[in-house]
Design a protein around this motif. Structure first.
Motif, PDB file in Angstrom:
ATOM      1  N   LEU A   1      10.104  77.223  32.987  1.00 52.14           N
ATOM      2  CA  LEU A   1       9.345  78.407  33.390  1.00 52.14           C
ATOM      3  C   LEU A   1       9.244  78.439  34.917  1.00 52.14           C
ATOM      4  O   LEU A   1       9.297  77.402  35.566  1.00 52.14           O
ATOM      5  N   CYS A   2       9.098  79.642  35.475  1.00 51.15           N
ATOM      6  CA  CYS A   2       9.011  79.776  36.927  1.00 51.15           C
ATOM      7  C   CYS A   2       7.863  78.923  37.483  1.00 51.15           C
ATOM      8  O   CYS A   2       6.854  78.739  36.805  1.00 51.15           O
ATOM      9  N   PRO A   3       7.960  78.450  38.716  1.00 48.93           N
ATOM     10  CA  PRO A   3       6.820  77.787  39.343  1.00 48.93           C
ATOM     11  C   PRO A   3       5.624  78.747  39.367  1.00 48.93           C
ATOM     12  O   PRO A   3       5.766  79.912  39.716  1.00 48.93           O
ATOM     13  N   GLY A   4       4.465  78.263  38.965  1.00 55.13           N
ATOM     14  CA  GLY A   4       3.259  79.090  38.991  1.00 55.13           C
ATOM     15  C   GLY A   4       3.122  80.024  37.815  1.00 55.13           C
ATOM     16  O   GLY A   4       2.289  80.918  37.834  1.00 55.13           O
ATOM     17  N   CYS A   5       3.909  79.834  36.752  1.00 55.16           N
ATOM     18  CA  CYS A   5       3.833  80.719  35.588  1.00 55.16           C
ATOM     19  C   CYS A   5       2.567  80.444  34.798  1.00 55.16           C
ATOM     20  O   CYS A   5       2.215  79.297  34.551  1.00 55.16           O
TER      21      CYS A   5
ATOM     22  N   SER B   1       2.496  78.606  30.798  1.00 54.36           N
ATOM     23  CA  SER B   1       2.327  77.190  30.468  1.00 54.36           C
ATOM     24  C   SER B   1       0.871  76.758  30.608  1.00 54.36           C
ATOM     25  O   SER B   1       0.435  75.836  29.935  1.00 54.36           O
ATOM     26  N   MET B   2       0.101  77.431  31.495  1.00 56.79           N
ATOM     27  CA  MET B   2      -1.330  77.105  31.564  1.00 56.79           C
ATOM     28  C   MET B   2      -1.993  77.414  30.232  1.00 56.79           C
ATOM     29  O   MET B   2      -2.809  76.645  29.727  1.00 56.79           O
TER      30      MET B   2
ATOM     31  N   SER C   1       3.790  82.380  44.186  1.00 54.67           N
ATOM     32  CA  SER C   1       3.548  81.525  43.014  1.00 54.67           C
ATOM     33  C   SER C   1       2.204  80.801  43.082  1.00 54.67           C
ATOM     34  O   SER C   1       1.631  80.474  42.055  1.00 54.67           O
ATOM     35  N   LYS C   2       1.692  80.569  44.287  1.00 55.38           N
ATOM     36  CA  LYS C   2       0.420  79.842  44.375  1.00 55.38           C
ATOM     37  C   LYS C   2      -0.777  80.724  43.994  1.00 55.38           C
ATOM     38  O   LYS C   2      -1.881  80.216  43.775  1.00 55.38           O
ATOM     39  N   ASP C   3      -0.568  82.043  43.908  1.00 56.17           N
ATOM     40  CA  ASP C   3      -1.688  82.969  43.717  1.00 56.17           C
ATOM     41  C   ASP C   3      -1.949  83.342  42.259  1.00 56.17           C
ATOM     42  O   ASP C   3      -2.695  84.277  41.987  1.00 56.17           O
ATOM     43  N   THR C   4      -1.339  82.629  41.312  1.00 52.70           N
ATOM     44  CA  THR C   4      -1.495  82.993  39.895  1.00 52.70           C
ATOM     45  C   THR C   4      -2.963  83.091  39.488  1.00 52.70           C
ATOM     46  O   THR C   4      -3.384  84.064  38.867  1.00 52.70           O
TER      47      THR C   4
ATOM     48  N   PRO D   1      -6.373  82.882  31.810  1.00 51.97           N
ATOM     49  CA  PRO D   1      -6.293  81.455  32.134  1.00 51.97           C
ATOM     50  C   PRO D   1      -7.261  81.020  33.236  1.00 51.97           C
ATOM     51  O   PRO D   1      -7.628  79.857  33.293  1.00 51.97           O
ATOM     52  N   ASN D   2      -7.693  81.937  34.116  1.00 51.97           N
ATOM     53  CA  ASN D   2      -8.605  81.512  35.188  1.00 51.97           C
ATOM     54  C   ASN D   2      -9.989  81.175  34.653  1.00 51.97           C
ATOM     55  O   ASN D   2     -10.707  80.401  35.255  1.00 51.97           O
ATOM     56  N   LYS D   3     -10.354  81.742  33.518  1.00 58.16           N
ATOM     57  CA  LYS D   3     -11.628  81.388  32.874  1.00 58.16           C
ATOM     58  C   LYS D   3     -11.313  80.370  31.790  1.00 58.16           C
ATOM     59  O   LYS D   3     -11.255  80.695  30.600  1.00 58.16           O
ATOM     60  N   TRP D   4     -11.079  79.119  32.193  1.00 53.62           N
ATOM     61  CA  TRP D   4     -10.550  78.126  31.257  1.00 53.62           C
ATOM     62  C   TRP D   4     -11.491  77.854  30.092  1.00 53.62           C
ATOM     63  O   TRP D   4     -11.068  77.677  28.961  1.00 53.62           O
TER      64      TRP D   4
END
Lengths: 151, 317
Positions: free
Chosen positions: B25-29, B32-33, B234-237, B198-201
């Protein structure tokens, strides 16, 4: 073993295909089964990665390190073990054991930088450096704590 | 059912990952999280089926597999059917007593992208939910066919620039609104329907655990920010996911048994939709003066949807 060799040596799914035998569409085996583990996989959820017996088909034994142009560097002195990087890492590359962050798995890290963005400490305990940057130099050049900007 | 504690992140981090790295998968996808979190929130054995899409092509590239559980891929559209079939077989063998390990807890999960959920696999999913199989379907909603180069799907929102709905001199991108899959699945008879990000794990892990514990078909719509097709770094996912949930473009809520709607996350400071759109390259053209009306329309629709959800929550119907 390289992927190319692995592919040419792999005979699964081709058992029926002999040189002397003509093979129709209905005689070819459907699909392929890849086993992630050499042994029984029933209690895998209770074992850490280092206690598992990965087979050569698990992507755990592969690496994507060549994708990286920048890498995250981890500074243990500042880390508060909040595990934000662990939960948000898309590549299972943050090694965390017994609620402690131990480091980065550079075989699986693609250098996306999500871990640096979600790190809450001041200064950040993870920072991105160029892939070829020396780890000791990176730690030595760590920025100082930023003061709160006065409004 | 053995569940992992989601009391706090330190407790949760003792889970043993069952989704391996070195997938493609792309970096930062965000896919996968979401997948990692599903597999970390339970200790039960999982039987997972996956539709064709980014997740499938990137995690099972021969001769490697990234899955430490039973995993199957059949076709583009039929992860729901595969999971339903496995579940029916499991039940039948349990009844006949031919299972090797009848006491081991097993959960059935199907993954699909938004293309295979909203469009191509829609009738398969609908059929499996209608038959009432005990499984959880998780849609990784990145709002386009990212695997094949970013074509529009029926999940793509209005105004997005995609390869088959390009923005330019005569068009502002996709003209149709996003399909409301949550309402459709609730009306379809799913026992538990939830939208997660995903940000609200914690919210996401609790929704997954609820879905796995619920008997009957469950549908989860997981927002998966796509760095490649939404066009952000990619770091801003996580940052983009934060903007999505805080601007109420993706409100997080659940619907139990088709009528009991609960809003599971209320942002403290609601930000304008404009901020969410500005963070992504696919909406860049909307900030030209001639497309101002689309931005206004966007905000109006998001506000109306939030109002509707709140009324539904109060009404309990």
């Amino acid at each position: 073993m390289s992927i190319g060799n692995m592919l040419s040596n792999d005979k699964r799914g081709m058992i029926e295909i002999g040189a002397e035998k003509k093979v129709g569409w209905d005689e070819v085996t459907h699909g392929v089964v890849l086993h992630s583990f050499e042994d029984d996989a029933t209690n895998v959820s209770s074992r850490k990665a280092e206690d598992r017996n990965y087979a050569k088909f698990s992507s755990y034994v592969a690496t994507v390190a060549s994708w990286r142009v920048v890498k995250p560097v981890y500074n243990r002195d500042i880390c508060i073990d909040c595990q934000n990087c662990w939960v948000y890492c898309p590549d299972t590359s943050i090694i965390s054991r017994d609620k402690q962050m131990l480091g980065i798995d550079y075989d699986h890290c693609k250098g996306c930088g999500v871990c640096v963005e979600v790190c809450p400490t001041n200064p950040k305990s993870l920072l991105m450096f160029a892939e070829l940057h020396n780890l000791e130099d990176a730690i030595a050049s760590w920025p100082e704590k930023k003061k709160k900007e006065e409004n | 059912m053995a569940i992992t504690s989601t009391k706090n992140l330190k407790e949760f981090s003792t889970a043993n990952d069952r989704f391996e790295g070195a997938h493609l998968l792309c970096p930062g996808c965000a896919h996968s999280m979401i997948v990692r979190e599903l597999m970390n929130c339970t200790d039960d054995n999982l039987v997972i089926a996956t539709n064709t899409g980014c997740l499938e092509v990137s995690t099972a590239v021969y001769p490697y597999t990234s899955w430490d559980t039973s995993w199957i891929h059949i076709g583009f559209e039929n992860a729901a059917t595969a999971a339903a079939g496995a579940e029916a077989m499991y039940k039948a063998r349990k009844r006949k007593g031919t299972l090797k390990n009848p006491d081991a807890p097993v959960k059935f999960v199907a993954f699909g992208g938004d293309g295979s959920t909203y469009d191509i696999g829609f009738q398969w999913l609908s059929g499996a939910v209608e038959r009432g199989h005990d499984f959880t379907y998780i849609c990784l909603d990145n709002e386009n066919y990212a695997n094949t180069g970013g074509q529009r799907s029926s999940s793509t929102p209005i105004g997005a620039n995609t390869t088959t709905a390009p923005a330019g001199r005569v068009s502002y991108g996709k003209k149709e609104n996003k399909k409301d899959m949550m309402a459709i699945m609730a009306a379809n008879g799913a026992s538990y329907v939830a939208q997660v990000a995903p940000n609200k794990w914690k919210n996401m892990a609790q929704a997954f655990q609820k879905a796995l514990a619920t008997e009957g078909p469950c549908y989860i719509n997981a927002i998966s920010a796509c760095t490649t097709e939404w066009k952000f770094d990619s770091k801003d996912t996580i940052h983009v996911s934060d903007l999505a949930t805080d601007s109420l473009v993706f409100p997080l809520y659940e619907i139990i048994d088709g009528h009991e709607l609960n809003i599971t996350y209320r942002p403290k400071n609601v930000i304008p939709v404009r901020d969410y759109l500005a963070a992504q390259g696919r909406f860049r053209h909307l900030f030209k003066p001639e497309n101002e009306h689309v931005l206004i329309e966007w905000q109006k629709r998001v506000d109306a949807n939030w109002e509707r959800l709140q009324r539904r929550e109060e009404a309990r119907v």
